[in-house]
Design a protein around this motif. Structure first.
Motif, PDB file in Angstrom:
ATOM      1  N   SER A 108      38.169  35.829  36.944  1.00 46.73           N
ATOM      2  CA  SER A 108      39.395  35.775  37.733  1.00 46.73           C
ATOM      3  C   SER A 108      40.552  35.198  36.934  1.00 46.73           C
ATOM      4  O   SER A 108      40.409  34.175  36.262  1.00 46.73           O
ATOM      5  CB  SER A 108      39.167  34.920  38.984  1.00 46.73           C
ATOM      6  N   ALA A 109      41.705  35.852  37.040  1.00 46.69           N
ATOM      7  CA  ALA A 109      42.927  35.317  36.437  1.00 46.69           C
ATOM      8  C   ALA A 109      43.626  34.361  37.381  1.00 46.69           C
ATOM      9  O   ALA A 109      44.604  33.717  36.996  1.00 46.69           O
ATOM     10  CB  ALA A 109      43.865  36.468  36.068  1.00 46.69           C
ATOM     11  N   PHE A 110      43.143  34.259  38.610  1.00 49.06           N
ATOM     12  CA  PHE A 110      43.770  33.414  39.630  1.00 49.06           C
ATOM     13  C   PHE A 110      43.083  32.050  39.788  1.00 49.06           C
ATOM     14  O   PHE A 110      43.662  31.145  40.368  1.00 49.06           O
ATOM     15  CB  PHE A 110      43.747  34.120  40.991  1.00 49.06           C
ATOM     16  N   PRO A 140      45.404  22.126  41.204  1.00 49.00           N
ATOM     17  CA  PRO A 140      45.495  21.972  42.658  1.00 49.00           C
ATOM     18  C   PRO A 140      45.288  23.307  43.368  1.00 49.00           C
ATOM     19  O   PRO A 140      45.844  24.325  42.949  1.00 49.00           O
ATOM     20  CB  PRO A 140      46.923  21.446  42.858  1.00 49.00           C
ATOM     21  N   TYR A 141      44.480  23.281  44.403  1.00 56.63           N
ATOM     22  CA  TYR A 141      44.148  24.467  45.203  1.00 56.63           C
ATOM     23  C   TYR A 141      43.514  25.567  44.350  1.00 56.63           C
ATOM     24  O   TYR A 141      43.503  26.733  44.752  1.00 56.63           O
ATOM     25  CB  TYR A 141      45.391  24.999  45.925  1.00 56.63           C
ATOM     26  N   TYR A 142      43.017  25.193  43.175  1.00 50.29           N
ATOM     27  CA  TYR A 142      42.371  26.114  42.234  1.00 50.29           C
ATOM     28  C   TYR A 142      43.323  27.209  41.744  1.00 50.29           C
ATOM     29  O   TYR A 142      42.881  28.243  41.230  1.00 50.29           O
ATOM     30  CB  TYR A 142      41.132  26.770  42.849  1.00 50.29           C
ATOM     31  N   SER A 145      36.435  30.534  45.747  1.00 52.00           N
ATOM     32  CA  SER A 145      35.607  30.548  44.540  1.00 52.00           C
ATOM     33  C   SER A 145      36.259  31.429  43.482  1.00 52.00           C
ATOM     34  O   SER A 145      37.319  32.024  43.704  1.00 52.00           O
ATOM     35  CB  SER A 145      34.225  31.099  44.881  1.00 52.00           C
ATOM     36  N   GLU A 146      35.600  31.540  42.370  1.00 49.65           N
ATOM     37  CA  GLU A 146      36.089  32.416  41.300  1.00 49.65           C
ATOM     38  C   GLU A 146      36.221  33.841  41.799  1.00 49.65           C
ATOM     39  O   GLU A 146      37.088  34.584  41.361  1.00 49.65           O
ATOM     40  CB  GLU A 146      35.112  32.335  40.122  1.00 49.65           C
ATOM     41  N   LYS A 147      35.387  34.238  42.755  1.00 44.82           N
ATOM     42  CA  LYS A 147      35.425  35.595  43.281  1.00 44.82           C
ATOM     43  C   LYS A 147      36.407  35.773  44.433  1.00 44.82           C
ATOM     44  O   LYS A 147      36.876  36.890  44.676  1.00 44.82           O
ATOM     45  CB  LYS A 147      34.023  36.020  43.737  1.00 44.82           C
TER      46      LYS A 147
END
Length: 457
Positions: A274-276, A282-284, A344-346
């Motif tokens: 993930s690029a996000f 903060p807040y991933y 999550s990463e997904k």
């Protein structure tokens, strides 16, 4: 025997038609309002079109939803004699049409000059930009729509008033509703599976006869096609069952509007994830996601015409109806235009909440993604995060959304970012088509005006 979703090439498309013994197939294309137009073509014509494209009158890109011809666009018109526009059949779009037995449907896309002014062409341009930046874009769209126990004949005979809703009252997510009407819910689910626009969720929403669907996530271009097909064939399914579905942004002043929320995320094309998502932020929110949200916030007011494309769209964009009126952002905040959803990463993503059910998904996705990509390129930073009720907070004028289709069209055609992202030809053509829509509206006298002015003025 080939299955429709196994078709990946011109040869496959020909093979499945031969295997089914079809003399005709159905081909279609989505116009800039998101309406699917097309026709049955003979097997021979279909094969020839696969090998060398086919043509359709350019009126498809030069008229409104009532087939009235634009008088203010340069791409086509009487001044050019309405020549043909060239199209390419997309073999991998092959689908069954459950309502038509063994019939097959193939989607198409405009090519050449027509692609420069078409919704599909514009989204492809944005997807290519993302790929060149190293990203794959994943999207999901949610739609709310009203169902009525009416027919095309009955709604006209009633002048669209006093309509019979599919269900009554506000029973949001009601198991009672989905069980009592389980046979029809199941028809929706079955159609979505058979036509390959599967639903992640289906439930009753707030309002009499309102349903909401969430289409399962996919790459952005595939999601645009799936969303547009869902809207088209949901209407078909309803009418086949002596009902009608409407995706108007707001069909009645007495009930809430109908949304078309968009969820977007970026993943690196090299497979690194993930690029996000960044667990240390903060807040991933990774830096890339922060810039993406900033771009959406900055250019949302300029791109509103792509997301709210009808006169009716602006009846929904009023405070207190779960629709934003300013380009605000927040974390898990459903009163803001942009809702960051930590996960999550997904699952890390941003929800674009201004979208309404009447928008063309090709356009709304292009606007939402294009603005975000521009923010990444420019390394923009978002404004202050909104907490609490966004409707209660005063926002800078730069964040205020256009209040009408005319204003939105003016903002779009004067936007340098829109011209760079979507191309001068598209911006000029689409803005002119929205100006036409507003001029057509001004020619008419509404019931509100009659009730307001007829006697007293």
């Amino acid at each position: 025997m080939l299955e429709p979703r196994d078709v990946k090439s011109i040869e496959d498309a020909k093979k499945i038609v031969e295997e089914r013994g079809l003399s005709y197939v159905k081909v279609g294309v989505f116009d800039n309002d998101g309406v699917m137009v097309g026709k049955y073509v003979s097997k021979e014509k279909f094969f020839a079109s696969l090998d060398g494209n086919y043509a359709m009158c350019s009126m498809v890109l030069g008229s409104d939803t009532s087939d009235n011809l634009y008088d203010n666009v340069s791409y086509t018109g009487w001044h050019k004699g309405y020549p043909d526009s060239e199209l390419r059949i997309i073999p991998e779009s092959c689908r069954d049409i459950p309502m038509e037995g063994n019939m097959l449907l193939f989607n198409s896309e405009f090519v050449g000059e027509a692609a420069d002014v078409s919704a599909q062409g514009m989204l492809k341009r944005i997807i290519k930009r993302a790929e060149d930046m190293g990203f794959d874009v994943y999207s999901a769209i949610e739609y709310e729509f009203f169902l009525f126990d009416e027919t095309p004949e009955s709604v006209r005979s009633k002048n669209y008033k006093n309509l019979n809703n599919f269900t009554q009252d506000n029973f949001t997510m009601s198991i009672l509703r989905s069980t009592v009407h389980g046979d029809f819910y199941q028809k929706i689910l079955d159609m979505a599976e058979k036509m390959d626009f599967p639903l992640e969720g289906l439930h009753a929403e707030t309002g009499p006869g309102v349903l909401e669907v969430a289409l399962a996530v996919d790459k952005a271009e595939a999601m645009a096609e799936k969303a547009a097909l869902f809207k088209t064939f949901m209407k078909v399914l309803a009418q086949n069952n002596n009902m009608m579905a409407t995706f108007m942004a707001k069909w009645s002043e007495e009930v809430s509007g109908q949304s078309g929320h968009i969820h977007n995320s970026l993943r690196y094309r090299d497979g690194s994830g993930s690029a996000f998502y960044d667990a240390s932020k903060p807040y991933y929110m990774s830096d890339t996601m922060r810039h993406f949200v900033a771009g959406q916030q900055r250019f949302l007011p300029e791109f509103t015409a792509l997301i709210a494309p009808t006169i009716n769209s602006y009846s929904r964009l009023v405070p207190g109806f779960w629709a934003p009126t300013e380009a605000t952002w927040g974390v898990e905040n459903r009163t803001t235009a942009l809702r960051v959803i930590p996960g999550s990463e997904k699952s890390q993503r941003v929800e674009f909440r201004i979208g309404s059910a009447d928008s063309n998904p090709y356009l709304s996705l292009a606007a939402a993604i294009g603005a975000g990509l521009y923010g990444i390129e420019q390394k923009l930073e978002p404004g202050e995060m909104t907490t609490g009720n966004a409707y209660d907070k005063e926002q800078p004028d730069a964040l205020k959304l256009p209040g009408s289709l005319w204003e939105a069209a003016q903002r779009l055609k004067s936007s340098d970012a829109a011209k760079e992202l979507f191309g001068n030809n598209f911006v000029e053509h689409f803005a002119a088509s929205r100006e036409w829509e507003e001029r057509e509206f001004r020619r008419h006298v509404t019931d509100w005006e009659l009730q307001r002015y007829f006697e007293i003025i």
